[in-house]
Design an enzyme around this catalytic site. Sequence first.
Site, PDB file in Angstrom:
ATOM      1  CG  ASP A  38      21.968  25.539  15.257  1.00  0.00           C
ATOM      2  OD1 ASP A  38      23.034  25.369  15.891  1.00  0.00           O
ATOM      3  OD2 ASP A  38      21.108  26.381  15.589  1.00  0.00           O
ATOM      4  CB  VAL A  64      17.242  19.021  19.715  1.00  0.00           C
ATOM      5  CG1 VAL A  64      18.409  19.038  18.747  1.00  0.00           C
ATOM      6  CG2 VAL A  64      17.391  20.113  20.781  1.00  0.00           C
ATOM      7  CG  ASN A  90      27.036  21.573  21.123  1.00  0.00           C
ATOM      8  OD1 ASN A  90      27.844  21.901  21.986  1.00  0.00           O
ATOM      9  ND2 ASN A  90      26.503  22.456  20.270  1.00  0.00           N
ATOM     10  CE1 TYR A 161      23.293  25.808  29.881  1.00  0.00           C
ATOM     11  CE2 TYR A 161      24.595  25.510  31.875  1.00  0.00           C
ATOM     12  CZ  TYR A 161      24.502  25.527  30.495  1.00  0.00           C
ATOM     13  OH  TYR A 161      25.619  25.259  29.731  1.00  0.00           O
ATOM     14  CE  LYS A 165      23.855  22.186  29.044  1.00  0.00           C
ATOM     15  NZ  LYS A 165      24.181  21.630  27.731  1.00  0.00           N
ATOM     16  CB  THR A 196      30.610  30.147  22.755  1.00  0.00           C
ATOM     17  OG1 THR A 196      29.748  30.205  23.905  1.00  0.00           O
ATOM     18  CG2 THR A 196      31.541  28.968  22.889  1.00  0.00           C
TER      19      THR A 196
HETATM   20  P1  NAI Z   1      25.875  28.929  21.586  1.00  0.00           P
HETATM   21  O1  NAI Z   1      24.632  29.628  22.032  1.00  0.00           O
HETATM   22  O2  NAI Z   1      26.963  29.733  21.006  1.00  0.00           O
HETATM   23  O3  NAI Z   1      25.508  27.724  20.606  1.00  0.00           O
HETATM   24  C1  NAI Z   1      24.432  26.859  20.888  1.00  0.00           C
HETATM   25  C2  NAI Z   1      23.857  26.379  19.571  1.00  0.00           C
HETATM   26  O4  NAI Z   1      22.732  25.551  19.846  1.00  0.00           O
HETATM   27  C3  NAI Z   1      23.362  27.552  18.708  1.00  0.00           C
HETATM   28  O5  NAI Z   1      23.816  27.405  17.388  1.00  0.00           O
HETATM   29  C4  NAI Z   1      21.858  27.420  18.815  1.00  0.00           C
HETATM   30  O6  NAI Z   1      21.147  27.915  17.689  1.00  0.00           O
HETATM   31  C5  NAI Z   1      21.691  25.914  18.968  1.00  0.00           C
HETATM   32  N1  NAI Z   1      20.390  25.584  19.516  1.00  0.00           N
HETATM   33  C6  NAI Z   1      19.737  26.212  20.531  1.00  0.00           C
HETATM   34  N2  NAI Z   1      18.527  25.659  20.696  1.00  0.00           N
HETATM   35  C7  NAI Z   1      18.411  24.664  19.770  1.00  0.00           C
HETATM   36  C8  NAI Z   1      17.386  23.739  19.450  1.00  0.00           C
HETATM   37  N3  NAI Z   1      16.221  23.737  20.105  1.00  0.00           N
HETATM   38  N4  NAI Z   1      17.619  22.867  18.458  1.00  0.00           N
HETATM   39  C9  NAI Z   1      18.773  22.869  17.770  1.00  0.00           C
HETATM   40  N5  NAI Z   1      19.781  23.730  18.021  1.00  0.00           N
HETATM   41  C10 NAI Z   1      19.596  24.614  19.015  1.00  0.00           C
HETATM   42  O7  NAI Z   1      26.400  28.153  22.864  1.00  0.00           O
HETATM   43  P2  NAI Z   1      27.778  27.383  23.125  1.00  0.00           P
HETATM   44  O8  NAI Z   1      28.483  28.134  24.181  1.00  0.00           O
HETATM   45  O9  NAI Z   1      28.465  27.023  21.873  1.00  0.00           O
HETATM   46  O10 NAI Z   1      27.168  26.077  23.829  1.00  0.00           O
HETATM   47  C11 NAI Z   1      27.165  24.792  23.236  1.00  0.00           C
HETATM   48  C12 NAI Z   1      26.866  23.795  24.328  1.00  0.00           C
HETATM   49  O11 NAI Z   1      27.887  23.866  25.328  1.00  0.00           O
HETATM   50  C13 NAI Z   1      25.541  24.075  25.059  1.00  0.00           C
HETATM   51  O12 NAI Z   1      24.901  22.861  25.363  1.00  0.00           O
HETATM   52  C14 NAI Z   1      25.995  24.768  26.312  1.00  0.00           C
HETATM   53  O13 NAI Z   1      25.068  24.604  27.349  1.00  0.00           O
HETATM   54  C15 NAI Z   1      27.304  24.061  26.585  1.00  0.00           C
HETATM   55  N6  NAI Z   1      28.219  24.783  27.453  1.00  0.00           N
HETATM   56  C16 NAI Z   1      28.748  26.004  27.092  1.00  0.00           C
HETATM   57  C17 NAI Z   1      29.624  26.658  27.949  1.00  0.00           C
HETATM   58  C18 NAI Z   1      30.250  27.976  27.621  1.00  0.00           C
HETATM   59  O14 NAI Z   1      30.941  28.547  28.490  1.00  0.00           O
HETATM   60  N7  NAI Z   1      30.090  28.527  26.423  1.00  0.00           N
HETATM   61  C19 NAI Z   1      30.000  26.066  29.233  1.00  0.00           C
HETATM   62  C20 NAI Z   1      29.389  24.802  29.509  1.00  0.00           C
HETATM   63  C21 NAI Z   1      28.541  24.199  28.634  1.00  0.00           C
END
Ligand code: NAI
Length: 254
Positions: A38, A64, A90, A161, A165, A196
């Site tokens: 991360d 990433v 992720n 976004y 995706k 989240t």
């Molecule tokens: P979040 O924002 O709580 O967690 C995302 C994580 O990715 C964070 O720890 C962040 O620091 C890390 N991150 C961001 N940019 C980064 C980079 N350049 N390199 C490494 N790490 C990086 O978001 P959440 O909700 O946990 O999302 C996780 C995945 O699930 C994402 O891909 C999101 O698009 C997807 N998602 C989430 C949904 C939701 O309702 N929460 C719905 C559909 C998909």
Amino acid sequence: MSAAARDRVALVTGAARGIGAAIAARLAAGGHPVVLADVLDEVDSTAASLRSAGHEARAIRLDVSDEAAVAELPRLLGGLWDRLGVLVNNAGISPKAEGRARRVRDMPADEWRRVLDVNLTGAFLVSRACIPPLAARRWGRVVMIASQAARTKSRIAGAHYAASKSGLLGLARSLAVELGPEGVTVNSVAPGRIDTPMARGAASGTNEAFLADIPLGRTGSPEEVADVVAFLASDAASYLNGATIDVGGGSFMP
Ligand code: NAI
């Protein structure tokens, strides 16, 4: 806990919090040594809490979207690199202005590029880097965390976004074709509304309005996504390749 999992190191990107942290915890509980990657410092304490629960977990700082940084993965993982068996792409971002995605007409090109860089190119870079150890053992699992926004219209996420995706699903299909003959499967999970930090950043009323479209009548938990990822990472999913599993309580049905 599967004995095989112990020899299948799992790399989870964006694992400091939210869905990624739940995936890392679920895979660790299943016996996988896990590497949590991360950009946030918080990733250290997330990995430390897994270690205090008796699991093998290492935190690494990784953006990433940074090609040079991703090229350092073999060095960062050290002795774990050759044991890599599972990759979960992720990491993702979903920029909002006052809790709402900008419309295309108001979207700066830099914001568009940044979302594509992290959500799509990031998954490409990390997947590309991980192919040699996965192909060498002729067993591997790659899981993309896509989104319902890749499957149908979205009134919450921005166009960048949704495009990123949707692209991720295309990347998954291409990789599934390329890596299948080498024993590596590539599948995607498309979560609906999951509770989240990312989802909590939405403007007030957004999540409530979404509920009306979810037959199960509630948002999902990160653990409910993690359980599906753990299945895809397991031997039980041996004949799934290039598939997308919707994890949204029925909010989207193809
Ligand atoms: P979040 O924002 O709580 O967690 C995302 C994580 O990715 C964070 O720890 C962040 O620091 C890390 N991150 C961001 N940019 C980064 C980079 N350049 N390199 C490494 N790490 C990086 O978001 P959440 O909700 O946990 O999302 C996780 C995945 O699930 C994402 O891909 C999101 O698009 C997807 N998602 C989430 C949904 C939701 O309702 N929460 C719905 C559909 C998909």
